[in-house]
Design an enzyme around this catalytic site. Structure first.
Site, PDB file in Angstrom:
ATOM      1  N   GLU A 118     -46.062  39.135  11.725  1.00 29.29           N
ATOM      2  CA  GLU A 118     -46.311  39.058  13.166  1.00 29.29           C
ATOM      3  C   GLU A 118     -47.789  38.866  13.482  1.00 29.29           C
ATOM      4  O   GLU A 118     -48.150  38.153  14.426  1.00 29.29           O
ATOM      5  CB  GLU A 118     -45.761  40.306  13.851  1.00 29.29           C
ATOM      6  CG  GLU A 118     -44.237  40.305  13.856  1.00 29.29           C
ATOM      7  CD  GLU A 118     -43.636  41.605  14.357  1.00 29.29           C
ATOM      8  OE1 GLU A 118     -42.721  41.532  15.184  1.00 29.29           O
ATOM      9  OE2 GLU A 118     -44.082  42.684  13.906  1.00 29.29           O
ATOM     10  N   GLU A 139     -37.157  44.141   9.676  1.00 34.12           N
ATOM     11  CA  GLU A 139     -36.969  45.319  10.519  1.00 34.12           C
ATOM     12  C   GLU A 139     -35.506  45.683  10.760  1.00 34.12           C
ATOM     13  O   GLU A 139     -35.151  46.871  10.760  1.00 34.12           O
ATOM     14  CB  GLU A 139     -37.675  45.109  11.873  1.00 34.12           C
ATOM     15  CG  GLU A 139     -39.194  45.066  11.797  1.00 34.12           C
ATOM     16  CD  GLU A 139     -39.750  43.670  11.593  1.00 34.12           C
ATOM     17  OE1 GLU A 139     -40.953  43.469  11.815  1.00 34.12           O
ATOM     18  OE2 GLU A 139     -38.971  42.768  11.200  1.00 34.12           O
TER      19      GLU A 139
END
Length: 276
Positions: A118, A139
């Site tokens: 990210e 995740e």
């Protein structure tokens, strides 16, 4: 000029190019220290009129940034979380890197998973080593959605379908596939990666700084602002962190050896075996 005032970064500036090297053993975990350093470096570089290009790489050939510190997330959820007006601390940091009036480039030799991916997604360009780079958003395998911008930035780069394949599958992707999907600009041989990025950085740094800043701002003006989506992403993350499923998955991950080098080398394959 070299700035060694960071615990987890090395920053060297020469002829308009800032080279930021992540150096945070044992595996460049995105913990409070690294977050603080990236935030401070982003502020300093954005304000430095002598910098035209920022290149971010890693001192660890196996890990660009492993991912966010899972241990630090356990117990931090809120089952009733509402959307906040302000961005999360991580989103503020990545948005500052994304919008700084400099060209920003990630050099990914090793693993960039979760928050590491990210952070790289917030930079202008990403170049990855064909033989060794690994990208992933793991995740969901730990019971939570991505919370650092992947749900907003991956669909814009890769398409909705491919972004959902990446996020919901929680698997590792090699550099060639990441290039084909649009996740990285190019997959290059590891031996040629730094030379290619250095040549590009020097070329950009040789152009007038106002033109570089204006061109970047013009490109950004063509995209819908991501801030609203980032706030919603963070709200959903906080709610997911409050679930028993997420706590069990993250505790199981740590108990199995998560956040150690041996385990993290094959995280994508191992996640499929983690079940609450």
């Amino acid at each position: 000029m070299t700035d060694n005032g960071y615990a987890a970064l090395r920053v060297a500036i020469d002829r308009g190019i800032a080279r930021v090297t992540i150096d945070h053993p044992p595996l460049n975990l995105l913990d409070a220290t690294l977050l603080d350093n990236l935030d401070a470096a982003g502020r300093a570089l954005a304000a430095d009129d002598g910098v035209r290009v920022v290149v971010v790489d890693s001192a660890d050939r196996e890990f660009f940034i492993a991912h966010a510190d899972v241990r630090g997330m356990i117990g931090r959820g809120d089952a009733r979380a509402e959307r906040r007006e302000r961005l999360s601390r991580f989103a503020e940091m990545t948005e500052r890197w994304r919008t700084m009036p400099k060209a920003t480039i990630a050099v990914i030799m090793g693993r960039a998973r979760g928050g590491g991916s990210e952070f790289a997604l917030a930079l202008d360009m990403r170049f990855a080593a064909r033989e060794t780079a690994v990208l992933s958003q793991p995740e969901v395998g730990l019971g939570i959605p991505p919370g650092g911008g992947a749900t907003q930035r991956l669909p814009r780069l890769c398409s909705r379908g491919r972004a959902l394949e990446v996020i919901l599958g929680a698997e590792d992707f090699d550099a060639d596939t990441a290039e084909r999907y649009g996740w990285v600009n190019r997959s290059l041989p590891a031996a040629a990666l730094h030379a290619f990025v250095d040549r590009l950085a020097v070329r950009i740094a040789g152009f007038p700084a106002p033109a570089v800043a204006a061109a970047k701002a013009a490109v950004d003006a063509g995209e819908a602002p991501a801030a609203d989506g980032l706030r919603e992403e963070h709200r959903l993350l906080r709610r997911a962190l409050a679930t028993s499923e997420a706590t069990a998955a993250m505790e199981g991950f740590l108990a199995a050896g998560g956040q150690t080098r041996e385990y993290e080398r094959d995280l994508g394959a191992r996640l499929g075996g983690l079940r609450a």
